[in-house]
Design a protein around this motif. Structure first.
Motif, short mmCIF file in Angstrom:
data_model
loop_
_atom_site.label_atom_id
_atom_site.label_comp_id
_atom_site.label_asym_id
_atom_site.label_seq_id
_atom_site.Cartn_x
_atom_site.Cartn_y
_atom_site.Cartn_z
N ALA A 142 0.85 -1.20 0.00
CA ALA A 142 0.00 0.00 0.00
C ALA A 142 0.88 1.25 0.00
CB ALA A 142 -0.91 0.00 1.22
N ALA A 143 0.54 2.21 -0.84
CA ALA A 143 1.40 3.38 -0.96
C ALA A 143 0.66 4.71 -0.95
CB ALA A 143 2.23 3.29 -2.25
N THR A 144 -0.65 4.70 -1.07
CA THR A 144 -1.38 5.96 -1.11
C THR A 144 -1.48 6.61 0.26
OG1 THR A 144 -2.70 5.15 -2.97
CG2 THR A 144 -3.53 7.07 -1.79
N ALA A 145 -1.79 5.81 1.28
CA ALA A 145 -2.04 6.35 2.62
C ALA A 145 -0.77 6.41 3.45
CB ALA A 145 -3.08 5.49 3.33
N SER A 146 -0.68 7.43 4.29
CA SER A 146 0.42 7.52 5.26
C SER A 146 0.27 6.42 6.30
CB SER A 146 0.40 8.89 5.95
OG SER A 146 -0.77 9.01 6.74
N GLN A 147 1.31 6.24 7.09
CA GLN A 147 1.29 5.18 8.10
C GLN A 147 0.14 5.37 9.08
OE1 GLN A 147 3.22 2.74 7.65
NE2 GLN A 147 3.67 1.67 9.55
N GLN A 148 -0.08 6.59 9.50
CA GLN A 148 -1.15 6.88 10.45
C GLN A 148 -2.52 6.57 9.85
OE1 GLN A 148 -1.34 11.00 11.66
NE2 GLN A 148 -2.63 10.56 13.43
N VAL A 149 -2.74 6.99 8.61
CA VAL A 149 -4.02 6.75 7.95
C VAL A 149 -4.22 5.27 7.69
CG1 VAL A 149 -5.32 7.17 5.83
CG2 VAL A 149 -4.11 9.06 6.94
N LEU A 150 -3.16 4.56 7.27
CA LEU A 150 -3.28 3.13 6.99
C LEU A 150 -3.61 2.35 8.26
CD1 LEU A 150 -3.01 1.08 4.67
CD2 LEU A 150 -0.61 0.79 5.33
N THR A 151 -2.96 2.72 9.36
CA THR A 151 -3.25 2.04 10.63
C THR A 151 -4.69 2.26 11.03
OG1 THR A 151 -0.94 2.36 11.32
CG2 THR A 151 -2.53 1.81 13.03
N ALA A 152 -5.17 3.49 10.91
CA ALA A 152 -6.57 3.79 11.25
C ALA A 152 -7.52 2.99 10.37
CB ALA A 152 -6.83 5.28 11.11
N LYS A 153 -7.18 2.81 9.11
CA LYS A 153 -8.02 2.04 8.19
C LYS A 153 -8.16 0.60 8.68
CE LYS A 153 -7.61 -0.16 3.63
NZ LYS A 153 -6.84 -0.21 2.37
N TYR A 154 -7.06 -0.02 9.04
CA TYR A 154 -7.13 -1.42 9.45
C TYR A 154 -7.75 -1.59 10.83
CZ TYR A 154 -5.07 -3.17 5.25
OH TYR A 154 -4.89 -3.49 3.94
N ARG A 208 3.34 -2.26 13.86
CA ARG A 208 3.03 -3.61 13.35
C ARG A 208 2.74 -3.60 11.85
NH1 ARG A 208 5.46 -7.04 15.94
NH2 ARG A 208 6.71 -5.16 16.15
N ILE A 209 2.81 -2.44 11.22
CA ILE A 209 2.53 -2.32 9.79
C ILE A 209 3.77 -1.76 9.09
CG2 ILE A 209 1.10 -1.24 8.02
CD1 ILE A 209 -1.14 -1.06 10.06
N ILE A 210 4.22 -2.45 8.06
CA ILE A 210 5.27 -1.95 7.18
C ILE A 210 4.67 -1.83 5.79
CG2 ILE A 210 7.55 -2.35 6.18
CD1 ILE A 210 8.20 -4.09 8.63
N SER A 211 4.49 -0.62 5.35
CA SER A 211 3.94 -0.41 4.00
C SER A 211 5.06 0.06 3.08
CB SER A 211 2.84 0.64 4.04
OG SER A 211 3.38 1.93 4.33
N SER A 212 4.85 -0.12 1.79
CA SER A 212 5.85 0.36 0.84
C SER A 212 5.92 1.89 0.89
CB SER A 212 5.55 -0.14 -0.56
OG SER A 212 4.25 0.20 -0.96
N ARG A 213 4.82 2.54 1.27
CA ARG A 213 4.84 3.99 1.47
C ARG A 213 5.81 4.34 2.60
NH1 ARG A 213 1.18 8.33 0.73
NH2 ARG A 213 1.81 10.11 1.98
N TRP A 214 5.76 3.58 3.71
CA TRP A 214 6.67 3.83 4.82
C TRP A 214 8.11 3.59 4.40
CZ3 TRP A 214 10.35 0.96 7.31
CH2 TRP A 214 10.90 1.54 8.46
N LEU A 215 8.36 2.54 3.61
CA LEU A 215 9.72 2.25 3.14
C LEU A 215 10.26 3.41 2.32
CD1 LEU A 215 9.11 -1.45 2.15
CD2 LEU A 215 10.67 -0.71 3.95
N LEU A 216 9.41 3.99 1.46
CA LEU A 216 9.82 5.15 0.69
C LEU A 216 10.10 6.34 1.60
CD1 LEU A 216 10.15 6.84 -1.93
CD2 LEU A 216 7.67 7.18 -1.87
N GLU A 217 9.20 6.61 2.55
CA GLU A 217 9.39 7.74 3.45
C GLU A 217 10.67 7.58 4.26
OE1 GLU A 217 5.86 8.02 5.78
OE2 GLU A 217 4.62 8.73 4.12
N ASP A 218 10.96 6.36 4.70
CA ASP A 218 12.20 6.11 5.44
C ASP A 218 13.41 6.39 4.57
OD1 ASP A 218 13.60 4.94 7.83
OD2 ASP A 218 14.23 3.45 6.33
N SER A 219 13.35 6.00 3.31
CA SER A 219 14.46 6.27 2.38
C SER A 219 14.62 7.77 2.15
CB SER A 219 14.20 5.55 1.05
OG SER A 219 15.18 5.89 0.09
N LEU A 220 13.51 8.48 2.01
CA LEU A 220 13.58 9.93 1.79
C LEU A 220 14.19 10.64 3.00
CD1 LEU A 220 10.09 10.55 0.13
CD2 LEU A 220 12.32 10.67 -0.99
N ALA A 221 13.90 10.11 4.20
CA ALA A 221 14.45 10.72 5.42
C ALA A 221 15.97 10.50 5.50
CB ALA A 221 13.76 10.15 6.65
#
Length: 314
Positions: free
Chosen positions: A94-106, A117-130
């Motif tokens: 999942a890549a559209t939603a931020s970690q906070q939004v994705l967690t709230a969704k589930y 407890r959630i690792i999304s490809s969006r988070w992986l990208l954000e971690d790389s950008l940081a």
């Protein structure tokens, strides 16, 4: 909200058989697989494996949910593992939603999950950008509701229908978060811009398709590979089946040997292939995802990607 992910593109309407063939066509772009482990063991559900492994990593789409619909029994299965003290993670492209939004969704779906407890490809990208700040102006391919401010101090140019060729050509790179609203016209614009001047393309979601209700939608990975073939660029992919996604899961489960961790997914070429490349055990779920209705034995033989276990639903 009406789903706006494309279900057709340039004469293509994705089916499980088509998706499998596309993944096979792209095998040279995917991680290498280890030697076959023999014949998978078919089981009625995940239940008999609960005591065989020390931790569990779940794909989301096709395992826990299809679109916004929860797969029957999924909430109860994760809750049962949590009550027994088994560490669990969700590893999602999942890549559209931020970690906070994705967690709230589930959590709204009934899953007792926290952000760690959630690792999304969006988070992986954000971690790389940081860790590796990107300079210049970056075109972000995502809908308006994608919460792209969480990408950090990145100078952004939204890439959506209506964007001008001048705006695209001014970008120093592109980040592909979501295929929502993507169509032939926008694809041609971005492709032509990359032909005029090659620049980086970073893709948060490597999936070719995703199950949403009773259909498959075309996802960023599909379009990124088309752009690669059309322009000669080499996209940088985050998420499964690529190594960084599984490295992040193993890091969260530090202290547990990889072979004692079970990856549960619905796709041979992402979930199972990526897990096997890292020495993890794997369970293929067949009833709800991109392999639904396929001849699984034939798919396993053709791909050479053999899960340890197969079940219809968890």
């Amino acid at each position: 909200m009406t789903d706006s992910h494309p279900t057709t593109f340039d004469g293509v309407t994705p089916t499980p058989a088509w998706a499998f063939d596309q993944y096979q066509r792209l095998r040279d772009q995917l991680p290498a697989t280890s030697a076959s482990r023999g014949t998978p063991r078919w089981i009625a559900s995940l239940e008999p494996l609960a005591g065989e492994f020390d931790a569990f990593v779940f794909d989301a789409f096709g395992v826990l949910n299809t679109g916004m619909a929860v797969i029957p029994g999924a909430v109860e299965r994760l809750a049962s593992l949590q009550v027994s003290g088994k560490p669990i993670l969700v590893l999602s492209n999942a890549a559209t939603a931020s970690q906070q939004v994705l967690t709230a969704k589930y959590r709204a779906m009934g899953f007792e999950l926290t952000e760690d407890r959630i690792i999304s490809s969006r988070w992986l990208l954000e971690d790389s950008l940081a860790r590796e700040p990107r300079h210049g102006v970056w075109g972000v391919i995502a809908p308006a509701h994608s919460d792209s401010h969480s990408l950090g101090p990145l100078t952004q140019q939204p890439v959506r229908p209506g964007v001008t060729d001048q705006a695209l050509d001014a970008c120093d790179g592109f980040i592909f978060l979501s295929s929502e609203h993507w169509d032939e016209s926008l694809h041609t614009q971005v492709s032509n811009s990359l032909k005029r001047r090659q620049r980086p393309l970073e893709v948060a979601n490597p999936d070719l398709v995703a199950p949403r209700g009773d259909c498959l939608t075309l996802e960023p990975g599909f379009f990124a590979h088309r752009l690669r073939e059309e322009t000669g660029i080499n996209p940088r992919f985050f998420g499964k089946p690529y190594g960084p996604a599984f490295d992040a899961a193993l890091e969260r489960l530090a202290g547990i040997p990889a072979h004692r961790i079970l990856m549960v997914g619905d796709t041979l070429h992402t979930d199972i292939l990526g897990a096997r490349a890292k020495g993890m055990a794997s369970l293929l779920v067949t009833d709800h995802g991109s392999l639904a209705g396929m001849d699984l034995d034939a798919c396993i033989r053709a791909s050479g990607i053999t899960p340890d276990f197969v079940t219809g639903s968890i």
